[in-house]
Design an enzyme around this catalytic site. Structure first.
Site, PDB file in Angstrom:
ATOM      1  N   GLU A  90      43.710 -11.180  -8.154  1.00 20.17           N
ATOM      2  CA  GLU A  90      43.380 -10.092  -9.083  1.00 20.17           C
ATOM      3  C   GLU A  90      44.162 -10.239 -10.389  1.00 20.17           C
ATOM      4  O   GLU A  90      43.607 -10.066 -11.480  1.00 20.17           O
ATOM      5  CB  GLU A  90      43.682  -8.748  -8.430  1.00 20.17           C
ATOM      6  CG  GLU A  90      43.567  -7.537  -9.361  1.00 20.17           C
ATOM      7  CD  GLU A  90      44.606  -6.482  -9.067  1.00 20.17           C
ATOM      8  OE1 GLU A  90      45.313  -6.054 -10.002  1.00 20.17           O
ATOM      9  OE2 GLU A  90      44.729  -6.085  -7.889  1.00 20.17           O
ATOM     10  N   GLY A 143      42.893  14.439   4.330  1.00 16.76           N
ATOM     11  CA  GLY A 143      41.913  13.492   3.823  1.00 16.76           C
ATOM     12  C   GLY A 143      42.019  12.164   4.534  1.00 16.76           C
ATOM     13  O   GLY A 143      42.929  11.934   5.344  1.00 16.76           O
TER      14      GLY A 143
END
Length: 360
Positions: free
Chosen positions: A67, A319
């Site tokens: 990346e 979550g």
């Protein structure tokens, strides 16, 4: 000629005035193109269907390193600073991140410079240079990024949880990388980098989204011209053979971990492996969001309301801590008062009682 996928309809609200087109290029790269004449910024994001789950065992952090290296010059724009300089000089910003099984690249810019920015962006996926000169320098950059994370409670907690994963679960991998894991020999690291790019980066595993002010047909033309040049190697997405039932170590009994944070805080955090929420997304449902909305509700009769009434907690979050194709991790975090810290077991029982109620 690109292919319109008639089985995928872009669902929009009645108040959305933007126009959309979803297409598949001849090289199998998928793209969502959005035209918004009122946009104050234009931008693009591209996701590659590979992340640190695919890191080779002898090079932890290689996907993240790639990346970094992807931005270090291309055949058309060999200057390493060209892309960032152009973006920054025209009111924009850019970023990227490596996750478990995806890597995302993105930018935004003043709308009048979008076409030039998109050209520079596309070249990263057409002809990146991966030069020898940049290799050692970016290895140092990855190492610095990891050093910065060492005193970050979120990263420390995540690595602690990952250490409990089953040895065959790729989630246990050290995805950030550092100088030790990337190797002492930049030449060998570069060879591993080139092989990783060859094995995993392919047009058929890339998804693109662009938004700009130009008319839709013009934007589609840009995407076809630029991203149609990305090579399609027809690579199949890997399968890692792990499920929520094999997510953690073979001893799957309840584990209680006490850890000392860098910052002053009192927290009770609970994590459960569950089936992957992602499998429901293509069906148009999001059970993870529904479930965490119920757990995180703050009204009368909620977990937090009860805990506040007892003076044990000040806030609650819920979550997916992790949501990949193979499994998800459901997370509940509760900020405790001093009294609540002494009653953490009763706090945990309150949460479990609410989950039992939902189950019924």
């Amino acid at each position: 000629m690109c292919i319109r996928d008639r089985h995928r309809t872009v669902q929009i609200s009645s108040s959305d005035d933007r126009t959309y087109d979803y297409l598949i290029l001849p090289n199998q790269l998928r793209a969502l193109v959005i035209s918004d004449p009122t946009a104050e910024k234009a931008g693009a994001a591209l996701t590659a269907d590979v992340g640190y789950f695919s890191d080779p065992e002898d090079f932890p952090g290689l996907a993240h390193f790639l990346e970094h290296m992807l931005f270090m010059g291309t055949t058309k724009y060999p200057d390493e600073a060209e892309y960032s300089k152009f973006i920054n000089e025209h009111g924009g910003g850019n970023n990227a991140y490596t996750d478990t099984n995806l890597t995302n690249y993105q930018f935004e810019i003043d709308p009048e410079y979008f076409a030039e920015a998109l050209d520079r962006f596309a070249q990263f996926f057409i002809s990146p240079l991966f030069t020898e000169a940049a290799t050692e320098r970016e290895m140092q950059a990855v190492d610095s990024e990891n050093s910065k994370n060492l005193q970050n409670d979120l990263w420390r907690k995540l690595q602690l949880l990952k250490s409990l994963a089953h040895p065959n679960n790729p989630w246990i991998k050290f995805g950030t990388g550092n100088l030790e894991t990337l190797g002492k020999d930049p030449a060998a690291t570069r060879e591993a980098l080139l092989k990783f790019h060859k094995d995993f980066y392919s047009a058929n595993r890339l998804c693109l989204c662009v938004l700009a002010k130009e008319p839709l047909a013009q934007l589609v033309g840009m995407v076809e011209k630029l991203f149609g040049e990305v090579e399609n190697k027809s690579i199949v997405s890997p399968s890692f053979g792990v499920t929520d039932r094999t997510c953690f170590a073979e001893d799957s009994s309840l584990k209680i971990i006490r850890w000392v944070p860098v910052q002053q805080k009192r927290m009770l955090e609970m994590v459960w492996p569950v089936g992957p929420f992602q499998k429901f997304h293509e069906q148009g449902s999001n059970p993870g969001k529904y479930l965490t909305h119920l757990i995180g509700h703050e009204g009368k009769g909620s977990i937090l309301a009860v805990l506040k009434e007892r003076g044990w907690a000040t806030s609650l979050t819920a979550g997916p801590l992790q949501d990949v194709r193979e499994f998800s991790l459901l997370f509940v975090g509760i900020s405790l008062t001093e009294a609540g810290l002494g009653k953490w077991e009763e706090v945990a029982q309150t949460v479990m009682g609410y989950l039992a109620l939902l189950h019924r």
